[in-house]
Design a protein around this motif. Structure first.
Motif, mmCIF file in Angstrom:
data_model
loop_
_atom_site.group_PDB
_atom_site.id
_atom_site.type_symbol
_atom_site.label_atom_id
_atom_site.label_comp_id
_atom_site.label_asym_id
_atom_site.label_seq_id
_atom_site.Cartn_x
_atom_site.Cartn_y
_atom_site.Cartn_z
ATOM 1 N N ASP A 244 0.859 -1.186 0.000
ATOM 2 C CA ASP A 244 0.000 0.000 0.000
ATOM 3 C C ASP A 244 0.895 1.235 0.000
ATOM 4 O O ASP A 244 2.049 1.190 0.432
ATOM 5 C CB ASP A 244 -0.859 -0.014 1.284
ATOM 6 C CG ASP A 244 -2.156 0.789 1.194
ATOM 7 O OD1 ASP A 244 -2.162 1.855 0.545
ATOM 8 O OD2 ASP A 244 -3.150 0.336 1.784
ATOM 9 N N ASP B 67 -2.925 2.865 6.456
ATOM 10 C CA ASP B 67 -4.342 2.607 6.758
ATOM 11 C C ASP B 67 -4.540 2.287 8.238
ATOM 12 O O ASP B 67 -5.357 1.421 8.603
ATOM 13 C CB ASP B 67 -4.889 1.465 5.875
ATOM 14 C CG ASP B 67 -4.975 1.859 4.406
ATOM 15 O OD1 ASP B 67 -4.784 3.043 4.084
ATOM 16 O OD2 ASP B 67 -5.206 0.969 3.574
ATOM 17 N N ASP C 260 -3.204 -3.194 -1.868
ATOM 18 C CA ASP C 260 -3.852 -1.964 -2.331
ATOM 19 C C ASP C 260 -3.117 -1.545 -3.603
ATOM 20 O O ASP C 260 -1.906 -1.321 -3.611
ATOM 21 C CB ASP C 260 -3.709 -0.898 -1.234
ATOM 22 C CG ASP C 260 -4.408 0.407 -1.565
ATOM 23 O OD1 ASP C 260 -4.507 0.762 -2.750
ATOM 24 O OD2 ASP C 260 -4.822 1.095 -0.616
#
Ligand SMILES: [Mn+2]
Ligand SMILES: [Mn+2]
Ligand SMILES: [Mn+2]
Ligand SMILES: [Mn+2]
Ligand SMILES: [Mn+2]
Ligand SMILES: [Mn+2]
Ligand SMILES: [Mn+2]
Ligand SMILES: [Mn+2]
Ligand SMILES: [Mn+2]
Ligand SMILES: [Mn+2]
Ligand SMILES: [Mn+2]
Ligand SMILES: [Mn+2]
Lengths: 305, 305, 305, 305, 305, 305
Positions: free
Chosen positions: B138, B142, B229
């Motif tokens: 990612d 997050d 992601d």
């Protein structure tokens, strides 16, 4: 003009930006929310793109002679805050912001945002003006009861408004309605409330000037709100929207509708459902900007040269 | 091939579609939700577009020799239902669906959807497997606590997972992290939990094969979940996403990461944040489809020819 | 609705997918072929995109009251196989597939694909029904003899059909024809066969309801096939097509044509030439999906609420 | 420059257009065919778009000092005719045209078109030069035997060439190969012919200059053909192509490959598979134009300043 | 954050907008001019789009720890006026505006606009600071003498600056230069002035950190201006620009360059040539916004946490 | 046809390209200038794209029977040179080129370019023919006096023409005018010159055949020039333009206007303001190509079959 067209921070029509509606007769205000969208999202960027394309607009309405900026004090007051993760909370935020705007005596011209936002806006309008008449242009009646168990999304605002007594139901007209439906008789609820529904089929290849004469009769001199969903227009003119329906209105008809509201006691207006990514030309947003300008031009107090 | 490439209903890799995971070793499943997106929405159409572009994939992995369809029973089990107007309710729906999938002993390969969905998926995973290790690719950790007062959106899933004990925190690695931040020390929370954070800067112009050897050590033989992601990759490779960050990973590095997971006890995988409208070529979705296929190729039990 | 709009495998209108037409009254079927295209290819992705956008459709026709799914047994039977490298072979494949579909007594509603495909479809139709009447909406008559020496491409299907006696030539109407031509008298061949040709010029700014009353007379109660080339519409409404011609029909006129076919003995329908890449909004495919739904709504046996 | 960049008819690099190759040392020639495409069509517009974007090119190669137009007589000889409805016939047309071009002693630099076209081009090359060496950049080996029963499409050209003895198989190199495959050992056929296959994995994050030193050894001083499929590059650089594969070569590597061919006895070159509609920026075509210019710069006889 | 990301008038990073640079340490300022473009126009909309996409930026640089807004007083001061119909007049307008900005002691961070604008900006810079050092990232040297007889366009700014003594030529470096050229020795002029030219070829697959150590030596402690043409990057990362050249720098290298300027006496910066319409994803503008933020983060006086 | 549609160098309608107008009755000529644009640039690529899309046109006008190529000697004479950095110089270059074209007795059909170019074209026309009548289709009157102090840009050409006596003012008609304005009475200047102005409002939902009968009266048998700004049409039909205005003409009306000019003494025509990047479908350019073909079809001497 003193400056080149691409010059300047993107406010609506390059108007001055100010933080509150205080002292204004009318204000452009954005509501960048699209969590209420059932199909293609993106209307959260409607206000941004409408402002960007509005740089093409000039200050007079050459067709009607309206001179809004010589008549009213108008500004862009930016966006109200929303919470894209929480629709009911967004509605509370919008209602609160519009209570302030309306409370100062200012007429809001809203850049949406999906149609959910009209529900909290009308809460604020009705608090001040009582139940309002409604000129509603849309492919959809937006009077569903719920979807996926939810009572708040862009398919339900006008049912919620009815339930809360925000609308003067005999003074509601919905123009441009069409498309497939969840129910074989899709206008039943509206009829039962006393709304007038004008399906798109009744508008095809026809001037809407006669209709608007009737609408002016219907609305009388009491407060009227104009809620214009860009999907009322055919997707050829407004591809940048989330729930397009074929065989819609034309821009000429849109102008006939708005110009036909001249003389009414308009207390607020919105232009919703512009989702720019579905129209890379920017022309849907440009159309939205023009329709907002035309609404400004028919507000009470706007002089014609 | 017996049929031309554009022929057939759009399931993942043209696999048979079945209604439940019963009897499957692994299943592709879509979660078309994007209400958790903070910036550009559109990931609700990720599953649809990934399936469409996956028609270009063939059944063998020529690079690794993996023959997943000769090893496992795999199908596309369609989408789980979500409620785009209500994030907590969507999480409950997703959790419930994944309890059924995981309960049948099937490894889910998820087509997202925004990253919010990994939270309820990991709830279901941990119910069955206990706290899992995590290979998380990612641009973002997050692990925010909340945004606009909300605890559930695509910036928070891994903090929620930590709080609920779903992660075996010493076996968490986050790769590709970068971008401006709300805090001058953006990895503090992750470090405190015992996560390993590999910023994108440490990956630039470098093979990640050595890193993956360390990851295999870190993960040991206990259950691992891969959460990918697509914004971990540079936007040049994956423009179709909602919160792109510059200077990210390359597809070669993505393949090194996934292929480097071979041998791990993988119990689930996801590929999230493909928002197709921002990449009209379809190539972001094609990349997502390839990464999902590569994940399938490293599942336990997949034979190499 | 029980599920959110983006949820589910992309079949037409989210109908169940089944492998054959057995037991169906009507079936949507895709023919993803575009090798017959003379200008811009891409219609091979027409079926995929029409299905994707059809998720916006609901089960009733609010305008006409038609309730097709309460009247007929309908499914999506996927795509017939084609060979994009070999047009004559593709025609054989299509003909064979349609013999099966028609043979089971099912009415096919075809998602094209370029217009070449109507030739083998009509071979199968005529085998069962004898020469059929034809309601053909198009910018082009598609009655060329050959191009580059080839007898089969999207400019020739109806000449081939005439030569093989598949059409009842006195019951053929072509609506929307226009554009520059290879010949100073472009309708000579059609006139000689007894076709009625209605150039676009005769349709401009005019309701087609009166024309359709005449068409119903012309078609009588014998079998009729509807072949709708999306380029019959103006490119403003349907930019995603391969050989657009300016100054075409409007969607309102398209609905008048299809709704005007109510009561006819319709044995099959197609919607061809949607080439999605030329319309990144998806709206051409959405229009195609709507027109196919409207065709379904006028099939024999469909009840009106 | 004497004229502004957008001025002038779109020939390659604004070169003079002439009808035949007579008197030319080298010629740019287009082959606008895409019927051989298995996935996304559109490469028929490759020549047109490459020419359009080539207006950005200037006459010297600043990096290598090559001055092709001071060294060779070069022109654009337009397109060879093709039959998009008939692949075998197109191959005959192409072969015939190239027999004329090659027969006049001119080196063709081809703007494709899908990769099918290299088969008839090599027929014409080998008629004149005998079996040729091949520097083939591609994501795919293009040595399938057939698809859907067809022997001619863009997946088979080099198997057809082998079968007809057009290639000097010990002097064939394929660079950039990758992607999922129909067979667990996708390079078996190539190895058996004696081709050298360099998978993309061996190229990742690495200069290809050392490889090209080996290639120059391999090719010796005998005739060599360069066939460059734009999908050899990563889709980030060349999104406008029909069968993209992830994790490909970089433009820097492409330049290393082509510049590394300097000194070889190059008798022809092509750049294929540019499908412009999948890259609205035009940059894939611009890249194709640059690669063609670089090929021109390494032709025998080109002087370096 | 207190407000949702799409909320608010589009200023750079949602900074307050003020009319003048008075009292600011640094200011973002737009110059929406593109008349100097030789190929694809559109950079006039660069400032607008960079501002729009900058809403994704957060206030800290997590990678370097820089906290610019805790260190300096920064605002967006809008656009300077330009005259798109008259390049020399535009230069006068820009020079005048920058005299005011620089005169107040503020460091301008410019959002271009085509590269022409750097000429009048450097006139204003040198008036205040004397001849400046230059870190110039670009695919082009922009040192042509004239085009079509004109001395002012985006290919000439740095020759004009040399002629007027605005540059300290021994402290000029140009990084990323590449592409075909009008001259066989394209760097001759630059070399003669004492510029250091680093062609893109010398940067391929390599960290630029060592180069930047040399640059810091070269620049010493005297005033330096950073001029960053987005086309210095490969078009894969920055497709939205007017004169793209293949095989350019990567965003990681761009960050290495800018972060490598930390410690220099930077007196101004620009980011030019973002032409948004060629990148419908918005990612080129987002990259431009990030690079401008990174420049801000290395200004003198910015603290690191 | 002997060649496939995508085959061949992009001249207008695949006509032969020749360097001068000598010996021609009519010639297509491009003027790739867009520096006069006030809003979105890009019309410099109008000629290129119009030529590309014109490949769809065939040699006869099937609707009117016109056979221009059997009547007149027509070619494409390429582009006149312009200087995008200098509008007045561009005007001198254009005037000079058109003096040559007109001087040879050839009727120019111009592919613009922004509307600025009509001013120098009319200088050349009037030198030969004296003051000309004008059929001007546009959303704008283009009779501003100046912008930003400049007398030459795309908003002023017809005022400049009036001042120089190039127009026979009683024989000027402007059709399709609309949009917001800088002045409350936007047609005052036009009226004072004796122009007839037909606002778009007077055209809505109406055939323009009756208007054209009046125009033929107005124009008499003296020289007439047709200047067609594509923005006269509604942006739905022509999104690819720089200053779109809502609620414009339809293509059917455009054809009525041009076909209604049959019989007039037409001495020149232009089609301006096609900016292709704002319409990725290519259909605006295709529409422009069609309108130019229709203008050719009404030139004096064109026979009808
Ligand atoms: Mn609505
Ligand atoms: Mn609606
Ligand atoms: Mn994430
Ligand atoms: Mn992320
Ligand atoms: Mn057809
Ligand atoms: Mn057609
Ligand atoms: Mn190939
Ligand atoms: Mn390939
Ligand atoms: Mn530059
Ligand atoms: Mn540059
Ligand atoms: Mn004009
Ligand atoms: Mn105009």
């Amino acid at each position: 003009e003193a400056v080149a067209r691409p010059v300047g921070i993107c406010s609506m029509m390059k108007l001055p930006v100010q933080a509150s509606a205080a002292g204004l007769d009318a204000a452009f205000v954005g509501v960048p929310l699209d969590t209420g969208t059932s199909n293609r999202p993106g209307a959260r960027f409607g206000p941004r793109q409408i402002r960007a394309e509005s740089s093409l607009l000039r200050r007079f309405n050459g067709s009607t002679g309206a001179a809004p900026f010589d008549s009213l004090h108008v500004a862009d007051i930016g966006d109200v805050n929303v919470n894209p993760y929480n629709l009911p909370e967004s509605c509370r935020l919008i209602r609160g912001s519009y209570q302030h705007i309306v409370g100062s005596g200012c007429v809001p011209l809203t850049l949406g945002g999906d149609h959910t936002i009209t529900y909290p806006i009308l809460q604020a309008m009705a608090e001040r003006h009582g139940p309002v008449g409604l000129v509603h242009v849309d492919a959809h009646t937006d009077t569903a009861d719920r979807a996926l168990g939810e009572r708040i999304y862009h398919g339900t605002p006008f049912r919620r408004c009815v339930e809360e007594g925000l609308l003067d139901c005999g003074r509601v007209i919905q123009i441009g309605i069409r498309g497939s439906s969840y129910d074989p008789d899709p206008y039943k609820y509206c009829r039962e409330q006393g709304f007038r529904v004008v399906p798109a089929e009744e508008c095809w290849m026809r001037s809407l000037a006669p209709l608007m004469a009737e609408v002016r009769q219907q609305m009388r001199d009491r407060p009227v709100y104009i809620s214009f969903d860009i999907d009322g227009l055919d997707p050829a003119y407004a591809p940048g929207t989330g729930t397009p329906e074929v065989a819609g209105l034309t821009p000429a008809q849109a102008l006939e509708i708005i110009r036909g509201c001249r003389g009414l006691n308009i207390v607020g207006c919105d232009l919703v459902e512009v989702a720019p990514m579905y129209d890379v030309s920017g022309n849907t947003a440009l159309l939205g900007a023009n329709l907002l300008f035309e609404m400004l031009c028919v507000l009470p107090g706007v002089k014609t040269m």
